[in-house]
Design an enzyme around this catalytic site. Structure first.
Site, PDB file in Angstrom:
ATOM      1  N   SER A 133       0.863  -1.171   0.000  1.00 20.67           N
ATOM      2  CA  SER A 133       0.000   0.000   0.000  1.00 20.67           C
ATOM      3  C   SER A 133       0.904   1.226   0.000  1.00 20.67           C
ATOM      4  O   SER A 133       2.086   1.135   0.375  1.00 20.67           O
ATOM      5  CB  SER A 133      -0.877   0.007   1.255  1.00 20.67           C
ATOM      6  OG  SER A 133      -1.492   1.266   1.459  1.00 20.67           O
ATOM      7  N   TYR A 146      -1.944  -1.239  11.081  1.00 20.03           N
ATOM      8  CA  TYR A 146      -1.947  -1.605   9.662  1.00 20.03           C
ATOM      9  C   TYR A 146      -0.665  -1.145   8.980  1.00 20.03           C
ATOM     10  O   TYR A 146      -0.034  -1.908   8.235  1.00 20.03           O
ATOM     11  CB  TYR A 146      -3.160  -0.974   8.993  1.00 20.03           C
ATOM     12  CG  TYR A 146      -3.248  -1.174   7.493  1.00 20.03           C
ATOM     13  CD1 TYR A 146      -3.557  -2.414   6.960  1.00 20.03           C
ATOM     14  CD2 TYR A 146      -3.030  -0.109   6.613  1.00 20.03           C
ATOM     15  CE1 TYR A 146      -3.660  -2.605   5.586  1.00 20.03           C
ATOM     16  CE2 TYR A 146      -3.131  -0.289   5.248  1.00 20.03           C
ATOM     17  CZ  TYR A 146      -3.439  -1.528   4.739  1.00 20.03           C
ATOM     18  OH  TYR A 146      -3.534  -1.700   3.380  1.00 20.03           O
TER      19      TYR A 146
END
Length: 269
Positions: A133, A146
């Site tokens: 990401s 995360y």
């Protein structure tokens, strides 16, 4: 012989879009997943199989890889896509929930790579694509758990490419920006803490507000395919994330921090 891709987390979102795109391009697709209850008709194509695979259960990884080899005879590309986001203040994250976040996003990815590597080495090469990401390169509020996993995937991947080059195995990282999937509503778990309630509410409102305006996952699927067929030594691909990464790189930290806080948190009293 058609090439074969094995994708984890392929029941929806980026994983499903990737499975569909590789099928359209004539590949054999092993679209692995934990549940087939919501899988579309595309999974019935003769060049597609949908083995059960839960990345937190190593025995299912081995079984899915074995089933793929039995059906297609080879694995040319592994796409590690399975994952979810544990959001919320770190102070409210329990040890069990943090461990599960790492089990899914990092340790499961590692187990899948370790299981498929003997196959790729025996074949004389292949490609491993890890879906990270832009959150593996920069950070946003209330996403520390995360981010920790995605930064881990970035470092792991960058190091791994040196180890595997001599075996003809390429390593690629996909760093999507925001994408319109069910990730925000169904792929996110929230930790809570009473002293962070207003902050959590602000970030939830922001996430829900922007979700419908985000681009579809098909663009990420095309980038994954491009990475899978790219014979160069390029490591990173950032669909929909280039602008954020560029701004983060060129703006002074104080200005970057102001923009993010103003955008996602507003004024919290």
């Amino acid at each position: 012989m058609n090439k074969t891709v094995l994708i984890t987390g392929a029941s929806s979102g980026i994983g499903e879009a990737t499975a569909r795109y590789f099928l359209q391009r004539g590949w054999n697709v092993s679209a692995t997943m934990r549940s087939r209850s919501k899988v579309g008709d595309w999974s019935q194509e003769k060049r597609a199989i949908c083995p059960y695979l839960d990345v937190t259960k190593p025995e299912t990884i081995s079984a899915a890889i074995h089933e793929t080899l039995e059906h297609f005879g080879q694995i040319d590309v592994l796409v590690n896509n399975a994952g979810y986001a544990l959001m919320g203040p770190l102070e409210g994250v329990t040890a069990d929930r943090l461990e599960h976040q790492f089990q899914t996003n990092v340790f499961g990815l590692v187990s899948t790579i370790q299981t498929v590597l003997p196959v790729l080495r025996q074949q004389g090469g292949g490609t491993i694509i890890n879906v990270a990401s832009i959150g593996g390169r920069l950070a946003f509020p209330l996403t520390s758990s995360y981010h920790a996993t995605k930064w881990a995937v970035e470092g792991l991947s960058e190091s791994l490419r040196y180890e595997l080059r001599r075996f003809g195995i390429r390593v690629k990282i996909i760093e999507p920006g925001g994408v319109k999937t069910n990730f925000i509503n169904h792929g996110t778990t929230w930790a809570t803490h009473p002293d962070y309630t207003k902050m959590v509410d602000k970030v939830k409102q922001f996430s829900e507000k922007i979700n419908d305006s985000l681009p579809a996952p098909q663009g990420v699927a095309k980038t994954i395919y491009r990475a899978a067929t790219d014979k160069s030594g390029r490591l990173r691909y950032s669909p929909y994330g280039e602008a954020f990464l560029l701004l983060h790189a060129i703006l002074p930290d104080k200005l970057w921090r102001y923009l993010i806080e103003n955008m996602m948190l507003g004024k919290i009293k």
